[in-house]
Scaffold this active site. Structure first.
Site, short mmCIF file in Angstrom:
data_model
loop_
_atom_site.label_atom_id
_atom_site.label_comp_id
_atom_site.label_asym_id
_atom_site.label_seq_id
_atom_site.Cartn_x
_atom_site.Cartn_y
_atom_site.Cartn_z
N CYS A 2 0.83 -1.19 0.00
CA CYS A 2 0.00 0.00 0.00
C CYS A 2 0.87 1.25 0.00
O CYS A 2 1.90 1.31 0.65
CB CYS A 2 -0.95 0.10 1.20
SG CYS A 2 -2.07 -1.29 1.33
N ARG A 27 3.57 0.24 -5.12
CA ARG A 27 3.41 -0.41 -3.82
C ARG A 27 2.12 -1.23 -3.74
O ARG A 27 1.93 -2.00 -2.80
CB ARG A 27 3.39 0.65 -2.71
CG ARG A 27 4.65 1.47 -2.66
CD ARG A 27 4.59 2.45 -1.53
NE ARG A 27 4.63 1.77 -0.25
CZ ARG A 27 5.73 1.50 0.42
NH1 ARG A 27 6.89 1.85 -0.06
NH2 ARG A 27 5.68 0.88 1.57
N TRP A 76 -2.85 -2.62 -1.75
CA TRP A 76 -2.57 -4.03 -2.07
C TRP A 76 -3.35 -4.82 -1.03
O TRP A 76 -3.05 -4.78 0.16
CB TRP A 76 -1.07 -4.32 -1.95
CG TRP A 76 -0.70 -5.69 -2.38
CD1 TRP A 76 -0.46 -6.12 -3.66
CD2 TRP A 76 -0.50 -6.83 -1.54
NE1 TRP A 76 -0.13 -7.45 -3.65
CE2 TRP A 76 -0.16 -7.91 -2.38
CE3 TRP A 76 -0.59 -7.04 -0.17
CZ2 TRP A 76 0.10 -9.19 -1.89
CZ3 TRP A 76 -0.33 -8.31 0.32
CH2 TRP A 76 0.02 -9.37 -0.54
N ASN A 102 -1.63 1.26 5.96
CA ASN A 102 -0.76 0.28 5.31
C ASN A 102 -0.33 -0.70 6.38
O ASN A 102 0.11 -0.27 7.45
CB ASN A 102 0.46 1.00 4.72
CG ASN A 102 1.53 0.02 4.24
OD1 ASN A 102 1.21 -1.11 3.87
ND2 ASN A 102 2.77 0.45 4.24
N GLY A 103 -0.45 -2.00 6.12
CA GLY A 103 -0.03 -3.01 7.09
C GLY A 103 -1.18 -3.92 7.45
O GLY A 103 -2.17 -4.03 6.71
N GLU A 485 16.84 -16.55 -11.29
CA GLU A 485 16.34 -15.20 -11.55
C GLU A 485 15.57 -15.15 -12.89
O GLU A 485 14.50 -14.54 -12.99
CB GLU A 485 17.54 -14.23 -11.55
CG GLU A 485 17.29 -12.84 -12.11
CD GLU A 485 16.36 -11.97 -11.27
OE1 GLU A 485 15.83 -12.44 -10.26
OE2 GLU A 485 16.15 -10.81 -11.68
N LYS A 489 11.57 -14.10 -13.04
CA LYS A 489 11.08 -12.98 -13.84
C LYS A 489 9.99 -13.43 -14.80
O LYS A 489 9.00 -12.72 -15.01
CB LYS A 489 12.23 -12.35 -14.65
CG LYS A 489 13.16 -11.49 -13.83
CD LYS A 489 12.46 -10.23 -13.33
CE LYS A 489 13.30 -9.44 -12.36
NZ LYS A 489 13.49 -10.04 -11.04
N GLU A 492 6.67 -14.10 -12.89
CA GLU A 492 5.94 -12.93 -12.37
C GLU A 492 5.45 -11.99 -13.45
O GLU A 492 4.45 -11.32 -13.27
CB GLU A 492 6.77 -12.17 -11.32
CG GLU A 492 7.97 -11.46 -11.81
CD GLU A 492 8.63 -10.61 -10.70
OE1 GLU A 492 9.86 -10.54 -10.68
OE2 GLU A 492 7.92 -10.02 -9.87
N HIS A 508 18.96 -35.88 -11.98
CA HIS A 508 18.38 -36.41 -10.74
C HIS A 508 16.87 -36.22 -10.70
O HIS A 508 16.26 -36.32 -9.64
CB HIS A 508 19.05 -35.74 -9.53
CG HIS A 508 20.52 -35.99 -9.48
ND1 HIS A 508 21.07 -37.21 -9.14
CD2 HIS A 508 21.57 -35.19 -9.81
CE1 HIS A 508 22.39 -37.14 -9.22
NE2 HIS A 508 22.71 -35.92 -9.64
N LYS A 611 5.38 -3.88 -5.23
CA LYS A 611 6.83 -3.71 -5.20
C LYS A 611 7.39 -3.89 -3.80
O LYS A 611 8.42 -4.51 -3.61
CB LYS A 611 7.15 -2.30 -5.70
CG LYS A 611 8.62 -1.96 -5.70
CD LYS A 611 9.21 -2.25 -7.04
CE LYS A 611 10.71 -2.09 -7.07
NZ LYS A 611 11.32 -3.18 -7.84
#
Ligand code: F6R
Length: 616
Positions: A2, A27, A76, A102-103, A485, A489, A492, A508, A611
């Site tokens: 947020c 955010r 968010w 926020n939280g 990585e 990417k 997402e 394996h 983010k």
């Protein structure tokens, strides 16, 4: 997560708040809302589910009353889905008070029940509305918004930043922070609050950190900060190192594309001023002076996601150079694994935002356990550096796209600088060896610029793969984190199943996934590498090729051995083995961006993500 912004001053609060929200969208972007106090003394709110654009279009079509006091929020979702009703602000005191949050308020359920029992009603499923109702009731009794906030935060558990405005208190915004972030922006006859400086950097670069468990009251010409008990506290002002244009797209089609193009600068700027006469020159490592660094017998690197892959690369480099054992732990696992910590343990946290809650809590936990703390962070004024004995800032500049790119190469650079510094302090490398490695590092920005040029064809490659449902990534040694990585990417951004494997692990189990047409990216080590890794990886390529895989190799320019077996080769310039990841990762960043673009997806704001992950 947020984004939060607050404003008091002579300008149009609607314009200031919407400008701030547009910079804070990274955010969270499930919904957005505003509350403004009109000059007629009436509080008006507007909020919508969906991206900020919906709110902006609505405000354009039907303007809000404009005034000089207001708060804005981009969400968010945690408690309650992304609906209009759950969007912030939430109201208290019969609609005269507006609150954004926020939280997570962990004890919201008993508090809500208590309020229901006394006849309060709720219009959302959020934990935040409980705080709005509580502050509203406290204000009704005290007539003092700051005092009301103080009374309420004493009852809340969890992590939160709260901002409130009340129609009886024009020209005043009150904020409180407990674990979640909040920063003050100091203007001339105006003041700002924000989750981070992006909220107000367009108007002022003078910022003040608010510590944990503090309350702030801003008015146009004053800022008061106290602790939760009401005692005044000292604050520290600092100058934001970048301006608003650095966080704008500047003609690029997306922030991510712009930020990938800035990868050479991110490395260059992180090195700037830190290499002097062939040695690492950290002006100030705070509590980590040479005697402390000599006493360290174990290092744990903690981070999440992409930052954790930078940490894995840090491990290879630090162990090779400083000969100190290094573990890499995901922050959220570290805390609960009962780790052995003492004053000879150095815990290095890696975080772009400096606010990732999992990492922040792990840093605090390590500190309580007696470990030393070093933060590698891209955001000045953020929480994680404040909890650490020392910080090495990465100077990647503001990273706005949700997927981390330029911050990743800057994190590796900072870890490598620290590894060389540690090796010099502990005498495990000679001055000449340190200098040789620094020369390699200083050559990376120019080589990165070459990689960007050589990667021009990746868009076409991604174009014909737009329908693919699965991509695998293989690497060995330092190529392994790069493979992880590349896969992260792609997941997402392009919402495709993607896995990164250590190439040696293939036989394996994972080789069973290979079927005709399966796309596999292989990060090929240099044929000049004195270890025997190159022929082994070429053998791995042959094994998967024999089973029908379509192989895209990222290999050193001129590597003839790989040509007969790869369907495509993306060349990277020559570099010493430990430095290759800084180059080989860039084509993978570009590939994910291009594939997501080919699928028509929003690369800056992928679904379900934010983010800055400020909830655990
Ligand atoms: C992936 C990505 C995330 C972050 C992770 C840590 O592209 O961006 O995996 O790396 O959430 O974030 P910070 O570095 O802010 O702690």
């Amino acid at each position: 997560m947020c984004g939060i912004v607050g404003y008091v001053g002579p300008n149009s609060s609607v314009a200031v708040l919407l400008g701030g929200l547009s910079r804070l969208q990274y955010r969270g972007y499930d919904s957005a809302g505003l509350a403004v106090l009109g000059s007629d003394g009436v509080l008006e709110t507007r909020k919508h589910a969906g991206k900020l654009k919906i709110l902006i279009d609505d405000v354009d079509a039907s303007p809000l009353v404009d005034g000089q006091t207001g708060i804005g929020h981009t969400r968010w979702a945690t408690h309650g889905g992304p609906t209009d009703g759950n969007a912030h602000p939430h109201l208290g005191d019969d609609g005269k008070l507006a609150l954004i949050h926020n939280g997570i308020i962990e004890n919201f359920a008993p508090l809500k029940q208590e309020l229901l029992d006394v006849g309060e009603t709720f219009t959302s499923e959020t934990d935040s509305e409980v705080a709005a109702v509580l502050v509203g009731r406290a204000f009704r009794e005290t007539g003092d918004l700051t005092l009301a906030m103080r009374q309420v935060v004493a009852r809340l558990e969890g992590a939160f930043t709260l901002l409130v405005v009340h129609q009886d208190r024009p020209g005043e915004v009150v904020g409180a922070r407990h674990i979640s972030p909040l920063v003050i922006g100091l203007g001339d006859g105006e003041n700002f609050l924000g989750s981070d400086v992006a909220a107000f950097v367009e108007h002022t670069r003078r910022a003040v950190e608010i510590g944990d468990d503090q309350i702030v009251t801003i008015r146009p010409d004053s800022v008061e900060v106290t602790d939760f008990a009401g005692a005044p506290v000292d604050t520290r002002e600092y100058e934001v190192a970048w301006d608003a244009s650095a966080s704008e797209k500047g003609g690029w089609s997306s922030f991510m594309r712009k930020e990938i193009s800035e990868e050479p600068d991110a490395v260059y700027n992180t090195l700037l001023g830190r290499v002097l006469d062939g040695a690492v020159a950290f002006p100030d490592l705070g509590g980590l002076d040479d005697s402390v660094l000599k006493s360290i017998d174990r290092i744990v690197i903690i981070a999440c996601g992409t930052a954790a892959y930078a940490g894995m690369l840090g491990k290879y480099a630090i162990e090779a150079w400083a000969r100190v054992p290094v573990e890499v732990a995901l922050s959220h696992e570290f805390r609960y694994s009962d780790p052995i910590l003492n004053e000879r343990t150095l815990v290095i946290s890696v975080s772009q935002s400096g606010e990732t809650m999992d990492t922040l809590m792990a840093v605090k936990f390590a500190k309580e356990g007696g470990a030393r703390g070093l933060s590698i962070c891209n955001t000045m004024g953020s929480s994680i550096p404040r909890e650490s004995d020392a910080v090495i800032y990465t100077h990647a500049g503001p990273e706005v796209a949700v997927a981390s790119t330029k911050a990743f190469v800057a994190q590796i650079t900072a870890l490598y600088l620290f590894g060389l510094h540690l090796a010099a302090v502990r005498g495990s490398l000679s001055a000449a060896e340190v200098s040789e490695n620094l020369t390699e590092l200083q050559a990376i920005p120019a080589k990165l610029a070459e990689v960007l040029v050589a990667s021009a064809g990746i868009g076409e490659l991604a174009g014909w793969m737009a329908d693919t449902r699965s991509v695998l990534f293989l690497g060995r040694h330092v190529g392994f984190p790069v493979a992880l990585e590349g896969a992260l990417k792609l997941k997402e951004l392009a919402y495709i199943h993607a896995e990164g494997f250590a190439a040696g692990e293939l036989k394996h189990g994972p080789i069973a996934l290979i079927e005709p047409g399966q796309i596999v990216f292989v990060i090929v080590p240099s044929p000049r590498d004195p270890s025997s890794l190159h022929p082994k990886v070429v053998s791995n390529i042959q094994e998967i090729r024999a089973r029908g895989a379509r192989v895209i190799a990222i290999a050193e320019k001129g590597d003839a051995a790989v040509l007969p077996f790869a369907d495509e080769v993306i060349p990277i310039p020559l570099a010493a083995p430990l430095f290759e990841p800084l180059l080989s990762v860039v084509p993978l960043h570009i590939f994910a961006l291009e594939l997501a673009t080919a699928k028509g997806l929003d690369v800056d704001q992928p679904r379900n993500l934010a983010k800055s992950v400020t909830v655990e």
